[in-house]
Design an enzyme around this catalytic site. Sequence first.
Site, PDB file in Angstrom:
ATOM      1  N   ARG A 215       6.324   3.559   2.193  1.00  0.00           N
ATOM      2  CA  ARG A 215       7.273   3.311   1.339  1.00  0.00           C
ATOM      3  C   ARG A 215       8.507   3.210   2.481  1.00  0.00           C
ATOM      4  O   ARG A 215       8.820   3.380   3.006  1.00  0.00           O
ATOM      5  CB  ARG A 215       7.160   4.198  -0.003  1.00  0.00           C
ATOM      6  N   GLU A 243      12.474  -2.791  -3.676  1.00  0.00           N
ATOM      7  CA  GLU A 243      12.115  -4.231  -3.870  1.00  0.00           C
ATOM      8  C   GLU A 243      12.455  -4.339  -5.519  1.00  0.00           C
ATOM      9  O   GLU A 243      12.285  -4.029  -6.197  1.00  0.00           O
ATOM     10  CB  GLU A 243      10.355  -3.323  -3.425  1.00  0.00           C
ATOM     11  N   HIS A 261       5.083  -6.994   0.248  1.00  0.00           N
ATOM     12  CA  HIS A 261       4.469  -5.510  -0.617  1.00  0.00           C
ATOM     13  C   HIS A 261       2.452  -6.090  -1.213  1.00  0.00           C
ATOM     14  O   HIS A 261       2.652  -5.656  -1.506  1.00  0.00           O
ATOM     15  CB  HIS A 261       5.356  -5.156  -1.119  1.00  0.00           C
TER      16      HIS A 261
HETATM   17  C1  8YV Z   1       0.537  -1.809  -5.174  1.00  0.00           C
HETATM   18  C2  8YV Z   1       0.854   0.473  -3.663  1.00  0.00           C
HETATM   19  O1  8YV Z   1      -0.258  -0.293  -5.882  1.00  0.00           O
HETATM   20  O2  8YV Z   1      -1.025   1.874  -3.538  1.00  0.00           O
HETATM   21  C3  8YV Z   1       0.389   1.965  -3.707  1.00  0.00           C
HETATM   22  O3  8YV Z   1       0.355   3.124  -3.126  1.00  0.00           O
HETATM   23  O4  8YV Z   1       2.002   0.296  -2.738  1.00  0.00           O
HETATM   24  C4  8YV Z   1       0.010  -0.908  -3.884  1.00  0.00           C
HETATM   25  O5  8YV Z   1      -0.892  -0.736  -3.247  1.00  0.00           O
HETATM   26  C5  8YV Z   1       0.090  -2.424  -5.176  1.00  0.00           C
HETATM   27  O6  8YV Z   1       0.637  -3.784  -4.559  1.00  0.00           O
HETATM   28  C6  8YV Z   1       0.387  -2.764  -6.551  1.00  0.00           C
HETATM   29  O7  8YV Z   1       1.339  -2.613  -7.294  1.00  0.00           O
END
Ligand code: 8YV
Length: 297
Positions: A215, A243, A261
């Site tokens: 993150r 983002e 991402h």
């Molecule tokens: C996003 C992610 O969920 O699993 C996570 O925590 O950040 C990613 O897998 C995915 O890109 C959908 O936005």
Amino acid sequence: MKVLATRRYPGPPFDELSEVEVGPLSARREDVEAVIVANEPVPLDLFPSLRLIANFGVGYDRIDLEACAARGVAVTNTPGVLDAATADLTFALILAMRRRVVEGDRLVRAGQWRGSWSEGFLGRDVTGSTLGIVGLGRIGSAVAHRARGFALRVLYTQRRRVDTDLGEYRELDDLLRESDVVTIHAPRTPETEGLIDARRLALMCDGACIVNTARGEIVDEQALVRELSSGRLHAGLDVFAHEPNVPSELVGLPNVVLTPHIGSATVETRAAMTRLVVDNILAAERGEPLLTPVTPR
Ligand code: 8YV
């Protein structure tokens, strides 16, 4: 169960939901019992019948678990199925940065390659270098397993020291001082937000590389921009604090690789994530235990 999904989530399992509607979470809906989100905040007051938030992703830092618990709304996520894809992308960023792959690609495309030269365009060895893993959970461990193939010396840090042969434990500051590459695999929590701040970035050695597929908020983005702009550090960044906005200063820098991402973004992994989301909803429909519930820490 009447399901509202913020988008059509990828993979065939999505079609197994009989009563799914795709749309935003912005209008009051009395009938909606489950929502599918990708780590998006859910305005609970708009959904009086809500019983389940099925999160498409392992990280759920934008979902208010305490408010959900108080309202009796269960929350699920998708742990496990995206570890390999995220660890693979971590290595893609490490290799791309250390061997200047993206920079080289740009040079070739710009028609600026004048033939092999022995002095220029030198990267740094990946094999045999020291990798510092911040957070040796499922994804961090998958990274440590891959590190063996590159004969990396692995250091790790996390809240609780564990008994493992995947790497040597270090306090975070020592890990930052000793690593050639630091990679972040911690969840975003009040404790980890801003964890890698200006003081800690300054501990990293000249020419070291920081990789973030977790993150953006875990690193002080402005402090990172300053270190990268000075050319002292290198970075491979898949996540950002705001983002899809990326600090404009980073865009022109040769010492950073930027990806949108995409840690879990493979056909197979995204289908597996949808499978788990749908299976959690089907379990809730049948009144069975949820497969991957999350609870306040
Ligand atoms: C996003 C992610 O969920 O699993 C996570 O925590 O950040 C990613 O897998 C995915 O890109 C959908 O936005």
